[in-house]
Enzyme design. Structure first.
Site, PDB file in Angstrom:
ATOM      1  CE  LYS A 111      -4.299  -1.217  -0.179  1.00 37.57           C
ATOM      2  NZ  LYS A 111      -4.744  -2.295   0.669  1.00 37.57           N
ATOM      3  CE  LYS A 194      -4.234 -10.022  -4.467  1.00 37.50           C
ATOM      4  NZ  LYS A 194      -4.939  -9.798  -3.240  1.00 37.50           N
ATOM      5  CE  LYS A 197     -12.198  -5.969  -3.302  1.00 33.86           C
ATOM      6  NZ  LYS A 197     -13.237  -6.235  -2.367  1.00 33.86           N
TER       7      LYS A 197
HETATM    8  P1  TYM Z   1     -10.696  -8.558   0.288  1.00 37.33           P
HETATM    9  O1  TYM Z   1     -11.877  -7.666   0.323  1.00 37.33           O
HETATM   10  O2  TYM Z   1      -9.517  -8.133  -0.492  1.00 37.33           O
HETATM   11  O3  TYM Z   1     -11.122  -9.982  -0.253  1.00 37.33           O
HETATM   12  C1  TYM Z   1     -12.201 -10.716   0.336  1.00 37.33           C
HETATM   13  C2  TYM Z   1     -11.880 -12.198   0.313  1.00 37.33           C
HETATM   14  O4  TYM Z   1     -11.602 -12.638  -1.015  1.00 37.33           O
HETATM   15  C3  TYM Z   1     -10.346 -13.300  -1.049  1.00 37.33           C
HETATM   16  N1  TYM Z   1      -9.682 -13.036  -2.337  1.00 37.33           N
HETATM   17  C4  TYM Z   1      -9.109 -13.996  -3.072  1.00 37.33           C
HETATM   18  N2  TYM Z   1      -8.983 -15.325  -2.870  1.00 37.33           N
HETATM   19  C5  TYM Z   1      -8.367 -16.047  -3.834  1.00 37.33           C
HETATM   20  N3  TYM Z   1      -7.867 -15.494  -4.978  1.00 37.33           N
HETATM   21  C6  TYM Z   1      -7.973 -14.166  -5.225  1.00 37.33           C
HETATM   22  N4  TYM Z   1      -7.503 -13.646  -6.349  1.00 37.33           N
HETATM   23  C7  TYM Z   1      -8.605 -13.350  -4.238  1.00 37.33           C
HETATM   24  N5  TYM Z   1      -8.867 -12.017  -4.138  1.00 37.33           N
HETATM   25  C8  TYM Z   1      -9.521 -11.847  -2.966  1.00 37.33           C
HETATM   26  C9  TYM Z   1      -9.540 -12.702   0.098  1.00 37.33           C
HETATM   27  O5  TYM Z   1      -8.516 -13.583   0.516  1.00 37.33           O
HETATM   28  C10 TYM Z   1     -10.615 -12.525   1.141  1.00 37.33           C
HETATM   29  O6  TYM Z   1     -10.825 -13.747   1.822  1.00 37.33           O
HETATM   30  N6  TYM Z   1      -8.679  -7.783   4.757  1.00 37.33           N
HETATM   31  C11 TYM Z   1      -9.741  -8.477   4.066  1.00 37.33           C
HETATM   32  C12 TYM Z   1     -11.114  -8.112   4.579  1.00 37.33           C
HETATM   33  C13 TYM Z   1     -11.276  -8.405   6.012  1.00 37.33           C
HETATM   34  C14 TYM Z   1     -11.417  -9.701   6.606  1.00 37.33           C
HETATM   35  C15 TYM Z   1     -11.529  -9.468   7.998  1.00 37.33           C
HETATM   36  C16 TYM Z   1     -11.431 -10.987   6.086  1.00 37.33           C
HETATM   37  C17 TYM Z   1     -11.322  -7.490   7.004  1.00 37.33           C
HETATM   38  N7  TYM Z   1     -11.464  -8.126   8.205  1.00 37.33           N
HETATM   39  C18 TYM Z   1     -11.676 -10.541   8.900  1.00 37.33           C
HETATM   40  C19 TYM Z   1     -11.568 -12.056   6.984  1.00 37.33           C
HETATM   41  C20 TYM Z   1     -11.692 -11.813   8.367  1.00 37.33           C
HETATM   42  C21 TYM Z   1      -9.652  -8.102   2.607  1.00 37.33           C
HETATM   43  O7  TYM Z   1      -9.114  -7.080   2.245  1.00 37.33           O
HETATM   44  O8  TYM Z   1     -10.260  -8.956   1.766  1.00 37.33           O
END
Ligand code: TYM
Length: 329
Positions: A111, A194, A197
Site C-alpha cells: 500500500k 492474482k 478488484k
Molecule cells: P478482500 O476484500 O480483499 O477480499 C475478500 C476475500 O476474497 C479473497 N480473495 C481472493 N482469494 C483467492 N484469490 C484471489 N484472487 C482473491 N482475491 C480476494 C480474500 O482472501 C478474502 O478472503 N482484509 C480483508 C477483509 C477483512 C477480513 C476481515 C477478512 C477485514 N477483516 C476478517 C476475513 C476476516 C480483505 O481485504 O479482503
C-alpha cells in the site's frame, strides 16, 4: 460448534477470486457452524473513498453476498461499522501490537508503495482491526484466500500474546480455512498475479455472459507447446487453475492431455472455460439486481445482523475489559 467468520472490503464488485477464495466456503459452512459474515467498510476507509461510493459499495457487496447464497436466517450478516465494539477491541489490541511488526506486513508495504501520498494510521493498523473483527466473535475458522494468510498469522500472534500476558485462555487461535486443503489464489486473466478488484483482470459476479466470453477470449496465453510434456508458462497455468475451479474433472484431464501432446487449441480451451464460468456466475448475477433494489429487505438484513453481532461482540469486549482491568466504580 465451530465459530466461523469472514469479511470483505467494500471497495467494489465481487469477483471470482472473492467467490472461490472465501465466499463459496462460507456458503458451504453456514448450516454446520455458527457463522458471521460482514462487510468491512471501516477497512475501506483506509484508501479514502468518496462517501457516496462507500455506501453504494456496501449495498453492492451485501447484495452480491446474498445472491451468492448466504442465508441471513442462519448466518449473521452485518456491516462492520454497525458494530462499534470492533473499534474498541481494535484500540485495546493495539496496545500490544508493535509498530515494527505492522510495518513489516506485505499488505502495508504494498500500500505505501502504491499510495505514497496517503500513508495513514488506518493502513498501519489494518491488521489490528482485522484481528479485532475475528477475535470479536472468538472465531475458530476464517475462510479466506491465500493473500490473507499473513493477516491470520498476526491475528494468532495477537491472541497468543494477549493470553500469555494476562495469563488467560480467552482468545482462540483462529485458523485460515479452506476445508482443510491449501488456501487458494485465483489468478487474473492478464497472465500474471492474482485476480483483484482494481487490477482490471477480473471476472465479476455481475458480469453478463457476453462480457465473460469477451474477457476470457482475450485472456493472455502463449504461442503453444512445441515439445511433449513441456512445462506451462504462467499465463497458461493460470487458465488451467481457473478451469480446475469451474469445470468438471474430465474436462481438465482432456485439456491437460491435449497440452501435453502439443495438440491444444487455446481458442477451444477458452471457449469451454468461458461457458463453465458462466455456469457459476449467471445464476448469481440473475439474483443480484432484485436484491440490490430491495431497500426494505436489505434494511432488515443489516438491522437484524447488527443486533446479533453486537450481542456476541459485547460479551467478548466485556471480558477483555475485565481482563485488562477496566472496571466501573
Ligand atoms: P478482500 O476484500 O480483499 O477480499 C475478500 C476475500 O476474497 C479473497 N480473495 C481472493 N482469494 C483467492 N484469490 C484471489 N484472487 C482473491 N482475491 C480476494 C480474500 O482472501 C478474502 O478472503 N482484509 C480483508 C477483509 C477483512 C477480513 C476481515 C477478512 C477485514 N477483516 C476478517 C476475513 C476476516 C480483505 O481485504 O479482503
Amino acid at each position: 460448534m465451530d465459530r466461523v467468520l469472514s469479511g470483505i472490503r467494500s471497495t467494489g464488485q465481487l469477483h471470482l477470486g472473492n467467490y472461490f477464495g472465501a465466499l463459496r466456503n462460507f456458503v458451504k459452512m453456514q448450516h454446520d457452524a455458527e457463522c458471521f459474515f460482514f462487510i468491512a467498510d471501516y477497512h475501506s476507509l483506509t484508501t479514502h473513498p468518496d462517501p457516496r461510493a462507500l455506501h453504494d459499495n456496501v449495498r453492492n457487496a451485501l447484495s452480491e453476498y446474498l445472491a451468492a447464497g448466504l442465508d441471513p436466517n442462519v448466518a449473521t450478516i452485518y456491516v462492520q461499522s454497525d458494530v462499534p465494539e470492533v473499534a474498541e477491541l481494535s484500540l485495546l489490541l493495539g496496545m500490544h501490537a508493535y509498530v515494527g511488526e505492522l510495518e513489516r506486513t506485505a499488505s502495508f508495504k504494498e500500500k505505501i508503495r502504491k499510495h505514497k501520498d496517503n500513508i495513514n494510521i488506518g493502513l498501519l493498523n489494518y491488521p489490528v482491526l482485522m484481528a479485532a473483527d475475528i477475535l470479536l466473535h472468538r472465531a475458530d475458522k476464517v475462510p479466506v484466500g491465500k493473500d490473507q494468510e499473513q493477516h491470520l498469522e498476526l491475528t494468532r500472534r495477537f491472541a497468543r500474546r494477549f493470553n500469555t500476558l494476562y495469563e488467560v485462555d480467552y482468545f482462540p487461535e483462529s485458523e485460515a480455512y479452506n476445508f482443510g486443503v491449501e488456501l487458494v489464489k485465483i489468478p487474473g486473466l492478464d497472465g500474471t498475479g492474482k485476480m483483484g478488484k482494481s487490477e482490471g483482470n477480473g471476472i465479476f459476479l455481475s458480469d453478463t455472459d457476453a462480457e465473460i466470453r469477451k474477457k476470457v477470449m482475450r485472456a493472455v496465453t502463449d504461442s503453444g507447446p512445441t515439445t511433449p510434456d513441456s512445462p506451462m508458462s504462467e499465463p497458461v497455468a493460470n487458465i488451467f487453475t481457473l478451469l480446475k475451479v469451474v469445470a468438471p474433472a474430465d474436462k481438465v484431464t482432456f485439456f491437460t492431455e491435449q497440452y501435453n501432446s502439443c495438440k491444444i487449441r487455446y481458442g477451444d480451451l477458452k471457449r469451454e472455460l468461458a461457458e463453465d464460468i458462466i455456469g457459476v456466475v449467471a445464476p448469481i448475477r440473475e439474483k443480484i439486481e432484485a436484491i440490490r433494489s430491495n431497500d426494505k429487505y436489505l434494511h432488515e438484513v443489516v438491522c437484524d445482523g447488527a443486533e446479533r453481532a453486537r450481542r456476541s461482540a459485547a460479551k467478548t469486549v466485556a471480558g477483555v475489559r475485565e481482563i485488562m482491568g477496566i472496571r466501573r466504580f
